[in-house]
Design an enzyme around this catalytic site. Structure first.
Site, PDB file in Angstrom:
ATOM      1  N   TYR A   1      -1.550  -1.054  10.376  1.00  0.00           N
ATOM      2  CA  TYR A   1      -1.629  -1.296   8.929  1.00  0.00           C
ATOM      3  C   TYR A   1      -0.391  -0.740   8.228  1.00  0.00           C
ATOM      4  O   TYR A   1       0.212  -1.405   7.380  1.00  0.00           O
ATOM      5  CB  TYR A   1      -2.899  -0.639   8.390  1.00  0.00           C
ATOM      6  CG  TYR A   1      -3.162  -0.837   6.918  1.00  0.00           C
ATOM      7  CD1 TYR A   1      -3.679  -2.042   6.442  1.00  0.00           C
ATOM      8  CD2 TYR A   1      -2.908   0.175   5.999  1.00  0.00           C
ATOM      9  CE1 TYR A   1      -3.940  -2.216   5.081  1.00  0.00           C
ATOM     10  CE2 TYR A   1      -3.174   0.007   4.651  1.00  0.00           C
ATOM     11  CZ  TYR A   1      -3.695  -1.187   4.198  1.00  0.00           C
ATOM     12  OH  TYR A   1      -3.945  -1.353   2.854  1.00  0.00           O
TER      13      TYR A   1
ATOM     14  N   SER B   1       0.862  -1.191   0.000  1.00  0.00           N
ATOM     15  CA  SER B   1       0.000   0.000   0.000  1.00  0.00           C
ATOM     16  C   SER B   1       0.888   1.227   0.000  1.00  0.00           C
ATOM     17  O   SER B   1       1.993   1.208   0.561  1.00  0.00           O
ATOM     18  CB  SER B   1      -0.878   0.019   1.246  1.00  0.00           C
ATOM     19  OG  SER B   1      -1.522   1.284   1.367  1.00  0.00           O
TER      20      SER B   1
HETATM   21  N1  LIG Z   1      -8.767  -0.729  -1.500  1.00  0.00           N
HETATM   22  C1  LIG Z   1      -7.715   0.068  -1.473  1.00  0.00           C
HETATM   23  O1  LIG Z   1      -7.813   1.258  -1.765  1.00  0.00           O
HETATM   24  C2  LIG Z   1      -6.374  -0.502  -1.123  1.00  0.00           C
HETATM   25  C3  LIG Z   1      -5.267   0.350  -1.210  1.00  0.00           C
HETATM   26  C4  LIG Z   1      -4.011  -0.136  -0.918  1.00  0.00           C
HETATM   27  C5  LIG Z   1      -3.854  -1.460  -0.560  1.00  0.00           C
HETATM   28  N2  LIG Z   1      -4.945  -2.274  -0.458  1.00  0.00           N
HETATM   29  C6  LIG Z   1      -4.706  -3.667  -0.099  1.00  0.00           C
HETATM   30  O2  LIG Z   1      -5.318  -4.491  -1.066  1.00  0.00           O
HETATM   31  C7  LIG Z   1      -5.656  -5.743  -0.471  1.00  0.00           C
HETATM   32  C8  LIG Z   1      -7.104  -6.041  -0.766  1.00  0.00           C
HETATM   33  O3  LIG Z   1      -7.879  -4.999  -0.207  1.00  0.00           O
HETATM   34  P1  LIG Z   1      -9.406  -4.769  -0.583  1.00  0.00           P
HETATM   35  O4  LIG Z   1      -9.584  -3.317  -0.646  1.00  0.00           O
HETATM   36  O5  LIG Z   1      -9.784  -5.611  -1.724  1.00  0.00           O
HETATM   37  O6  LIG Z   1     -10.084  -5.330   0.773  1.00  0.00           O
HETATM   38  P2  LIG Z   1     -11.500  -6.040   0.975  1.00  0.00           P
HETATM   39  O7  LIG Z   1     -12.444  -5.535  -0.038  1.00  0.00           O
HETATM   40  O8  LIG Z   1     -11.834  -5.898   2.414  1.00  0.00           O
HETATM   41  O9  LIG Z   1     -11.187  -7.585   0.664  1.00  0.00           O
HETATM   42  C9  LIG Z   1     -10.280  -8.282   1.483  1.00  0.00           C
HETATM   43  C10 LIG Z   1     -10.281  -9.744   1.124  1.00  0.00           C
HETATM   44  O10 LIG Z   1      -9.329 -10.409   1.982  1.00  0.00           O
HETATM   45  C11 LIG Z   1      -9.973 -11.504   2.631  1.00  0.00           C
HETATM   46  N3  LIG Z   1      -9.365 -11.731   3.943  1.00  0.00           N
HETATM   47  C12 LIG Z   1      -9.349 -10.878   4.988  1.00  0.00           C
HETATM   48  N4  LIG Z   1      -8.738 -11.450   6.030  1.00  0.00           N
HETATM   49  C13 LIG Z   1      -8.357 -12.688   5.635  1.00  0.00           C
HETATM   50  C14 LIG Z   1      -7.695 -13.755   6.266  1.00  0.00           C
HETATM   51  N5  LIG Z   1      -7.276 -13.694   7.535  1.00  0.00           N
HETATM   52  N6  LIG Z   1      -7.476 -14.889   5.550  1.00  0.00           N
HETATM   53  C15 LIG Z   1      -7.898 -14.997   4.277  1.00  0.00           C
HETATM   54  N7  LIG Z   1      -8.533 -14.015   3.617  1.00  0.00           N
HETATM   55  C16 LIG Z   1      -8.772 -12.871   4.304  1.00  0.00           C
HETATM   56  C17 LIG Z   1     -11.431 -11.101   2.694  1.00  0.00           C
HETATM   57  O11 LIG Z   1     -12.309 -12.206   2.784  1.00  0.00           O
HETATM   58  P3  LIG Z   1     -12.809 -12.827   4.182  1.00  0.00           P
HETATM   59  O12 LIG Z   1     -13.155 -11.687   5.084  1.00  0.00           O
HETATM   60  O13 LIG Z   1     -13.962 -13.686   3.774  1.00  0.00           O
HETATM   61  O14 LIG Z   1     -11.648 -13.628   4.689  1.00  0.00           O
HETATM   62  C18 LIG Z   1     -11.606 -10.420   1.336  1.00  0.00           C
HETATM   63  O15 LIG Z   1     -11.828 -11.387   0.343  1.00  0.00           O
HETATM   64  C19 LIG Z   1      -5.344  -5.618   1.008  1.00  0.00           C
HETATM   65  O16 LIG Z   1      -4.070  -6.181   1.263  1.00  0.00           O
HETATM   66  C20 LIG Z   1      -5.299  -4.109   1.220  1.00  0.00           C
HETATM   67  O17 LIG Z   1      -4.496  -3.756   2.310  1.00  0.00           O
HETATM   68  C21 LIG Z   1      -6.206  -1.824  -0.738  1.00  0.00           C
END
Ligand SMILES: NC(=O)c1ccc[n+]([C@@H]2O[C@H](COP(=O)([O-])OP(=O)(O)OC[C@H]3O[C@@H](n4cnc5c(N)ncnc54)[C@H](OP(=O)(O)O)[C@@H]3O)[C@@H](O)[C@H]2O)c1
Length: 258
Positions: free
Chosen positions: A163, A150
């Protein structure tokens, strides 16, 4: 002096057809987006998250073959089982994308319960390590490990100490693992997204002040959209990126510049 010998062809920068790919955090958000991009490009994908019904729904949407692996990325044995499942299903594994993450917003250090701190580190950082560890056991030369970092790993924000620490730690981990796995021909890289509209980021998107501050601090003055992110992962997974390892690729619209 002889000039460079021009090859007959060049590897396609996003060519992942036939590759065997694990995507963690694939039940929604960016992981679901990546599963679509890889499947659409002809890869076979293993979908990982804790919620099986989400994974089944994503698998049903995809244009190509997928296997569903419900479990928690913080569990070492589970990560090994996912690697084994890929080998059993496909005879090997080419790409492991550690993308599962959580990002609870808290009110500073006193508002951060120690158990929450540990959980955020566990999911975002240790989970990625355990995934890389499992992948390294079954991957051959040409293998690719890609971690979702990130921009907050480089430019922190208040209320997100755990985080930010986890995402900064991911960079150090990926660079060290890149050295560890170079002799095996496996690359390790980090993609550092800026701000994308996903369930995880919804709290920011729905808060007008925060949403505007994201735009103000993004050179391209917008949030990332669904076609903005997958190209970086497709490149890092493809044969075109064989000389790229230990790198951090921001996909942030210039957030880190402003
Ligand atoms: N969205 C942004 O703007 C952004 C920016 C920078 C970085 N990121 C990074 O991108 C990645 C994805 O983020 P997102 O925005 O797509 O988040 P999200 O919409 O909350 O999706 C997160 C996914 O991870 C799974 N997950 C969470 N905890 C888990 C665990 N302990 N074991 C296995 N699966 C798990 C969740 O499913 P379950 O809850 O069913 O396990 C879900 O499928 C993350 O690493 C986040 O830090 C996102």
């Amino acid at each position: 002096m002889a000039d460079i010998e021009i090859p007959d062809s060049f590897p396609g920068a996003g060519d992942v057809a036939g590759k065997r790919v694990v995507v963690t955090g694939a039940g929604r958000g960016l992981g679901r987006l990546l599963a679509h991009a890889f499947s659409g490009a002809g890869a076979r994908v293993a979908l990982v998250a804790r919620t099986e019904r989400d994974l089944k729904a994503v698998a049903a949407e995809l244009p190509g073959p997928a296997i569903v692996c419900p479990g928690d990325v913080t569990d070492a044995a589970f990560n090994e089982a996912v690697a084994d499942a890929a080998v059993a299903e496909w005879g090997g594994l080419d790409v492991w994308i550690s993308n599962a993450g959580i990002s609870p917003v808290v009110s500073g250090p006193r508002g951060t319960d120690p158990a929450l701190w540990r959980r955020v580190l566990d999911v975002n950082l240790t989970g990625a390590f355990l995934g890389a560890r499992a992948a390294a056991r079954v991957m051959g030369s040409g293998g690719r490990i890609i971690c979702t970092g990130s921009v907050l790993g480089e430019r922190p924000r208040a209320g997100l100490a755990a985080y930010c620490a986890a995402k900064a730690g991911l960079v150090g981990m990926a660079k060290a693992l890149a050295l560890d796995l170079a002799p095996a021909g496996v690359t390790v890289n980090v993609v550092a997204p800026g701000w994308f509209d996903s369930p995880l980021a919804s709290a920011w998107k729905e808060d007008p002040g925060l949403a505007a501050s994201v735009v103000d601090h993004t050179a391209l003055r917008r949030w990332g959209g669904p076609t903005d992110l997958p190209g970086a992962y497709l490149f890092l997974a493809s044969d075109a990126s064989g000389f790229v390892t230990g790198s951090v690729l921001p996909v942030d619209g210039g957030y880190l510049l402003v």
